[in-house]
Design an enzyme around this catalytic site. Structure first.
Site, PDB file in Angstrom:
ATOM      1  N   HIS A 167       0.737  -1.496  -0.070  1.00 16.03           N
ATOM      2  CA  HIS A 167       0.103  -0.109   0.071  1.00 16.03           C
ATOM      3  C   HIS A 167       0.740   1.070   0.020  1.00 16.03           C
ATOM      4  O   HIS A 167       2.084   1.324   0.618  1.00 16.03           O
ATOM      5  CB  HIS A 167      -1.139  -0.012   1.293  1.00 16.03           C
ATOM      6  CG  HIS A 167      -2.023   0.867   1.206  1.00 16.03           C
ATOM      7  ND1 HIS A 167      -1.759   2.387   1.189  1.00 16.03           N
ATOM      8  CD2 HIS A 167      -3.424   0.897   0.775  1.00 16.03           C
ATOM      9  CE1 HIS A 167      -3.253   2.943   0.951  1.00 16.03           C
ATOM     10  NE2 HIS A 167      -3.911   1.753   0.628  1.00 16.03           N
TER      11      HIS A 167
ATOM     12  N   ASP B 259      -8.081  -4.924  -0.444  1.00 12.28           N
ATOM     13  CA  ASP B 259      -8.398  -5.786  -1.568  1.00 12.28           C
ATOM     14  C   ASP B 259      -8.275  -7.301  -1.160  1.00 12.28           C
ATOM     15  O   ASP B 259      -8.583  -8.147  -2.181  1.00 12.28           O
ATOM     16  CB  ASP B 259      -8.056  -5.348  -2.690  1.00 12.28           C
ATOM     17  CG  ASP B 259      -8.321  -3.944  -2.916  1.00 12.28           C
ATOM     18  OD1 ASP B 259      -7.424  -3.033  -3.450  1.00 12.28           O
ATOM     19  OD2 ASP B 259      -9.646  -3.864  -3.149  1.00 12.28           O
TER      20      ASP B 259
HETATM   21  C1  SDX Z   1      -6.118   0.186  -2.995  1.00 11.30           C
HETATM   22  O1  SDX Z   1      -4.104   4.699  -2.035  1.00 11.30           O
HETATM   23  C2  SDX Z   1      -5.157   4.106  -1.547  1.00 11.30           C
HETATM   24  O2  SDX Z   1      -5.676   4.466  -0.478  1.00 11.30           O
HETATM   25  C3  SDX Z   1      -5.892   2.992  -2.250  1.00 11.30           C
HETATM   26  C4  SDX Z   1      -6.873   2.160  -1.579  1.00 11.30           C
HETATM   27  C5  SDX Z   1      -8.250   2.907  -1.197  1.00 11.30           C
HETATM   28  O3  SDX Z   1      -8.871   2.784  -0.446  1.00 11.30           O
HETATM   29  O4  SDX Z   1      -8.333   4.104  -1.993  1.00 11.30           O
HETATM   30  O5  SDX Z   1      -6.385   1.625  -0.365  1.00 11.30           O
HETATM   31  C6  SDX Z   1      -7.405   0.747  -2.463  1.00 11.30           C
HETATM   32  O6  SDX Z   1      -5.628   0.736  -4.154  1.00 11.30           O
HETATM   33  C7  SDX Z   1      -5.287  -0.724  -2.385  1.00 11.30           C
HETATM   34  C8  SDX Z   1      -4.087  -1.270  -3.150  1.00 11.30           C
HETATM   35  C9  SDX Z   1      -4.403  -2.107  -4.237  1.00 11.30           C
HETATM   36  N1  SDX Z   1      -3.316  -2.584  -5.118  1.00 11.30           N
HETATM   37  C10 SDX Z   1      -2.930  -3.920  -4.859  1.00 11.30           C
HETATM   38  O7  SDX Z   1      -3.104  -4.750  -3.978  1.00 11.30           O
HETATM   39  C11 SDX Z   1      -1.652  -3.903  -6.012  1.00 11.30           C
HETATM   40  C12 SDX Z   1      -0.648  -4.689  -5.597  1.00 11.30           C
HETATM   41  N2  SDX Z   1       0.181  -3.613  -4.716  1.00 11.30           N
HETATM   42  C13 SDX Z   1       1.074  -3.066  -5.492  1.00 11.30           C
HETATM   43  O8  SDX Z   1       1.163  -2.770  -6.711  1.00 11.30           O
HETATM   44  C14 SDX Z   1       1.632  -1.724  -4.559  1.00 11.30           C
HETATM   45  O9  SDX Z   1       1.850  -2.266  -3.313  1.00 11.30           O
HETATM   46  C15 SDX Z   1       0.919  -0.503  -4.491  1.00 11.30           C
HETATM   47  C16 SDX Z   1       0.393  -0.120  -5.927  1.00 11.30           C
HETATM   48  C17 SDX Z   1      -0.195  -0.887  -3.952  1.00 11.30           C
HETATM   49  C18 SDX Z   1       1.619   0.646  -3.951  1.00 11.30           C
HETATM   50  O10 SDX Z   1       2.673   0.939  -4.704  1.00 11.30           O
HETATM   51  P1  SDX Z   1       3.906   1.946  -4.315  1.00 11.30           P
HETATM   52  O11 SDX Z   1       3.438   2.655  -2.911  1.00 11.30           O
HETATM   53  O12 SDX Z   1       3.907   2.722  -5.450  1.00 11.30           O
HETATM   54  O13 SDX Z   1       5.197   1.137  -3.967  1.00 11.30           O
HETATM   55  P2  SDX Z   1       6.088   0.636  -4.975  1.00 11.30           P
HETATM   56  O14 SDX Z   1       5.498  -0.070  -5.970  1.00 11.30           O
HETATM   57  O15 SDX Z   1       6.991   1.600  -5.153  1.00 11.30           O
HETATM   58  O16 SDX Z   1       6.900  -0.593  -4.071  1.00 11.30           O
HETATM   59  C19 SDX Z   1       7.772  -0.484  -3.326  1.00 11.30           C
HETATM   60  C20 SDX Z   1       8.587  -2.031  -3.208  1.00 11.30           C
HETATM   61  C21 SDX Z   1       9.198  -2.217  -4.595  1.00 11.30           C
HETATM   62  O17 SDX Z   1      10.222  -3.010  -4.399  1.00 11.30           O
HETATM   63  P3  SDX Z   1      11.607  -2.348  -4.828  1.00 11.30           P
HETATM   64  O18 SDX Z   1      11.930  -1.569  -5.950  1.00 11.30           O
HETATM   65  O19 SDX Z   1      12.036  -1.439  -3.385  1.00 11.30           O
HETATM   66  O20 SDX Z   1      12.437  -3.578  -4.528  1.00 11.30           O
HETATM   67  O21 SDX Z   1       7.736  -2.949  -2.820  1.00 11.30           O
HETATM   68  C22 SDX Z   1       7.460  -3.762  -4.013  1.00 11.30           C
HETATM   69  C23 SDX Z   1       7.875  -3.066  -5.192  1.00 11.30           C
HETATM   70  O22 SDX Z   1       8.203  -4.005  -6.166  1.00 11.30           O
HETATM   71  N3  SDX Z   1       6.022  -4.216  -3.985  1.00 11.30           N
HETATM   72  C24 SDX Z   1       5.698  -5.466  -4.300  1.00 11.30           C
HETATM   73  C25 SDX Z   1       4.295  -5.371  -3.995  1.00 11.30           C
HETATM   74  N4  SDX Z   1       3.591  -4.088  -3.741  1.00 11.30           N
HETATM   75  C26 SDX Z   1       5.085  -3.349  -3.564  1.00 11.30           C
HETATM   76  N5  SDX Z   1       6.288  -6.710  -4.649  1.00 11.30           N
HETATM   77  C27 SDX Z   1       5.336  -7.577  -4.830  1.00 11.30           C
HETATM   78  N6  SDX Z   1       4.054  -7.742  -4.802  1.00 11.30           N
HETATM   79  C28 SDX Z   1       3.615  -6.529  -4.183  1.00 11.30           C
HETATM   80  N7  SDX Z   1       2.043  -6.604  -4.169  1.00 11.30           N
END
Ligand code: SDX
Length: 428
Positions: A307, A364
Site C-alpha cells: 500500500h 483488496d
Molecule cells: C487500493 O491509495 C489508497 O488509499 C488505495 C486504496 C483505497 O482505499 O483507495 O487503499 C485501495 O488501491 C489498495 C491497493 C490495491 N493494489 C494492490 O493490491 C496491487 C498490488 N500492490 C502494489 O502494486 C503496490 O503495493 C501499490 C500499488 C499498492 C503501492 O505501490 P507503491 O506505493 O508505488 O510502492 P512501490 O511500487 O514503489 O513498491 C515498493 C517496493 C518495490 O520493490 P523495490 O523496488 O523496493 O525492490 O515494494 C515492492 C515493489 O516492487 N512491492 C511489491 C508489491 N507491492 C510493492 N512486490 C510484490 N508484490 C506487491 N504487491
C-alpha cells in the site's frame, strides 16, 4: 517545531511556512515557491511526498494502521452504524440524528428512478463489456438526464445531486450485472433499506420472491462502510482534479470510477481472486507465486498486498478477514480459496522481502472472498468497491468545491529536445 522551513538554492536562502494539521502532520507550504525563487518547482512522481490539499474528511496513519472518518475510528463505524449513516457523516461532517437519517434515506429513495432511456445506452454494450467501463459511461450519461446537476453552486443543488447519485448508482450497478447475466432488470423496492434494496436489485429472479439473507445484508453493509473513503487515493484525487475544472459531479465521479478500475487500485480485488484461483489451479503452490512476486524480472505482483500509505496492517483488511471467516461460516461455505489466502498471508508476513518493504494485506486482499461467497461475479468486485467509495468521492468533491480550491494544474520538469531548426521533409 519551527513554523518556517528554509531552502537554500545556489547560495540563496528561502523561507516557507510550515503548516501542521489537527493530527500534528507537518507540511511545507510551497505555494509561493516558484514566485519567490524565480521559477524553481518541486518534482514528486506519484505524489508520494506531496499533499494536494488540506482536508477534514478522513485521517489515516499508515505507520500505525489507523483510519478514521471525520474523527470516528473505522472499527467503531463498521460495527455500530450502517452505510447510509456513514455516507451522511462523510458528506456532511456529522453523524445524522434519526430524523436527518430518515430524511436522507427518503430523499435518496425519491431519486432512485432512472430514466428509461438509460437502458438504450446499457443495451449498446456487448455482454462481454467490463462492468467498470459500463458504470463509468452510465454515470457520465446521467449528466445528460440531469442537466441541473452539472453546476452545483448552491447547497440545495449540491444536496439534490448528492441524493440523486446515491439513489441511482445502485440501480445502474444492478442493471449492469443483470444485463451481463441475461436477467430482466429489477427496479428495486423503496420499502427496503438501502443495502437490502441493492441485494434485491442484484439477485431477485422474476419467477420467485427474493428473500433477504441478514448475513449478506450485514456483510455488504460492512464492506461498503470499509470502502467509503480513504483520503487522497488515486481515484479520489481524480474526482477532485476533474471537479476542480468545474466539471459536474457525475462527470467527476465517472472519471473516478475509471481510475478505480486499474489493477493497482480498486481493480486489485478482482486481480486477487484471479490470482488465488490461479494458485488453486496450480495445486496450491503458494511458494511458486511468492517467488514470482519477489522476482524483479517477473511483472507478477502479490495482488492485495502492499500500500502506498499503510506500512502496517491495513485496518480494513483485518476487519474484512474476520468478516470473511464469519460470512463463510454463517453461509456454510467451505471455500479453499480462503485457506490459500491465509496461507499466502502467513508466508508473506514471515518473508524478509515483504517484511523489509512493509508489505501487508490491504483492503483488496480478502474482500473478493466475501463477494464471491455472496454470489457476486468476479468482474463486479471493483464495481462493489465503487458503490462503497461513492460517498467518499462525493464528500471530497463537495469539500473541494466549498473551499473554492483552484483548478488543478501541476507543473513539470521538461527533459525533451531543446530548440532546434525545422527540417523540411526533403532533407530528413
Ligand atoms: C487500493 O491509495 C489508497 O488509499 C488505495 C486504496 C483505497 O482505499 O483507495 O487503499 C485501495 O488501491 C489498495 C491497493 C490495491 N493494489 C494492490 O493490491 C496491487 C498490488 N500492490 C502494489 O502494486 C503496490 O503495493 C501499490 C500499488 C499498492 C503501492 O505501490 P507503491 O506505493 O508505488 O510502492 P512501490 O511500487 O514503489 O513498491 C515498493 C517496493 C518495490 O520493490 P523495490 O523496488 O523496493 O525492490 O515494494 C515492492 C515493489 O516492487 N512491492 C511489491 C508489491 N507491492 C510493492 N512486490 C510484490 N508484490 C506487491 N504487491
Amino acid at each position: 517545531m519551527a513554523n518556517t522551513a528554509t531552502i537554500e538554492i545556489d547560495g540563496n536562502k528561502y523561507e516557507f511556512p510550515v503548516v501542521k494539521g489537527s493530527e500534528n502532520e507537518v507540511a511545507i507550504d510551497i505555494s509561493k515557491l516558484r514566485a519567490n525563487t524565480n521559477g524553481v518547482i518541486t518534482v514528486d512522481p506519484g505524489f508520494k511526498n506531496t499533499g494536494s490539499c488540506e482536508s477534514g474528511i478522513t485521517f489515516l496513519d499508515g505507520e500505525k494502521g489507523i483510519l478514521r472518518y471525520r474523527g470516528y475510528a473505522i472499527e467503531d463505524l463498521a460495527d455500530k452504524v450502517d452505510f447510509l449513516e456513514v455516507a451522511y457523516l462523510l458528506i456532511f461532517g456529522e453523524l445524522p440524528t434519526k430524523e436527518q437519517n430518515d430524511k436522507f434515506h427518503d430523499d435518496i429513495k425519491a431519486e432512485s428512478a432512472v430514466d428509461e432511456d438509460i437502458k438504450k445506452i446499457l443495451d449498446a454494450f456487448p455482454k462481454a463489456a467490463h462492468p467498470m467501463g459500463v458504470i463509468s459511461s452510465l454515470t457520465s450519461a446521467l449528466t445528460a438526464f440531469n442537466p441541473s446537476s452539472v453546476d452545483v453552486d448552491s447547497e440545495a443543488d449540491m444536496y439534490k445531486s448528492v441524493v440523486r447519485i446515491l439513489g441511482k448508482m445502485p440501480v445502474l450497478v444492478a442493471w449492469t450485472m443483470r444485463k451481463k447475466q441475461g436477467q430482466p432488470l429489477d427496479y428495486g423496492d423503496n420499502s427496503l433499506g438501502y443495502v437490502e434494496n441493492i441485494l434485491k436489485m442484484m439477485f431477485s429472479r422474476p419467477n420467485s420472491c427474493y428473500v433477504q439473507n441478514p448475513v449478506l445484508v450485514d456483510a455488504l453493509d460492512k464492506l461498503l462502510i470499509l470502502h467509503a473513503d480513504h483520503e487522497q487515493n488515486c481515484s479520489t484525487s481524480t474526482v477532485r482534479i476533474v471537479g476542480s475544472s468545474h466539471a459536474g459531479l457525475f462527470a467527476s465521479l465517472s472519471a473516478g470510477i475509471s481510475a478505480l478500475w486499474g489493477p493497482l487500485h480498486g481493480g486489485a480485488n478482482q486481480a486477487v481472486l484471479e490470482m488465488l484461483q490461479a494458485i488453486q489451479e496450480d495445486g496450491g503452490d503458494t511458494k511458486k507465486y511468492m517467488a514470482k512476486a519477489k522476482d524483479k524480472s517477473d511483472p507478477f505482483r502479490l495482488m492485495g498486498f502492499g500500500h502506498r500509505v499503510y506500512k502496517n496492517f491495513d485496518p480494513r483488511a483485518k476487519i474484512i478477514k474476520k468478516a470473511a471467516d464469519q460470512v463463510l461460516h454463517d453461509l456454510g461455505i467451505n471455500d479453499p480459496i480462503l485457506e490459500i489466502a491465509k496461507g499466502l498471508e502467513k508466508e508473506a508476513l514471515e518473508d524478509p522481502y515483504f517484511v523489509d518493504r512493509k508489505l501487508y494485506p490491504n483492503v483488496d486482499f480478502y474482500s473478493g472472498i466475501i463477494y464471491r461467497a455472496m454470489g457476486i461475479p468476479t468482474e463486479m468486485f471493483t464495481v462493489m468497491f465503487a458503490i462503497g467509495r461513492l460517498p467518499g468521492w462525493i464528500a471530497q468533491w463537495r469539500e473541494m468545491r466549498l473551499r473554492k480550491e483552484p483548478i488543478g494544474r501541476p507543473r513539470q520538469v521538461y527533459i525533451g529536445a531543446t530548440e532546434r531548426k525545422f527540417v523540411p521533409v526533403e532533407e530528413r
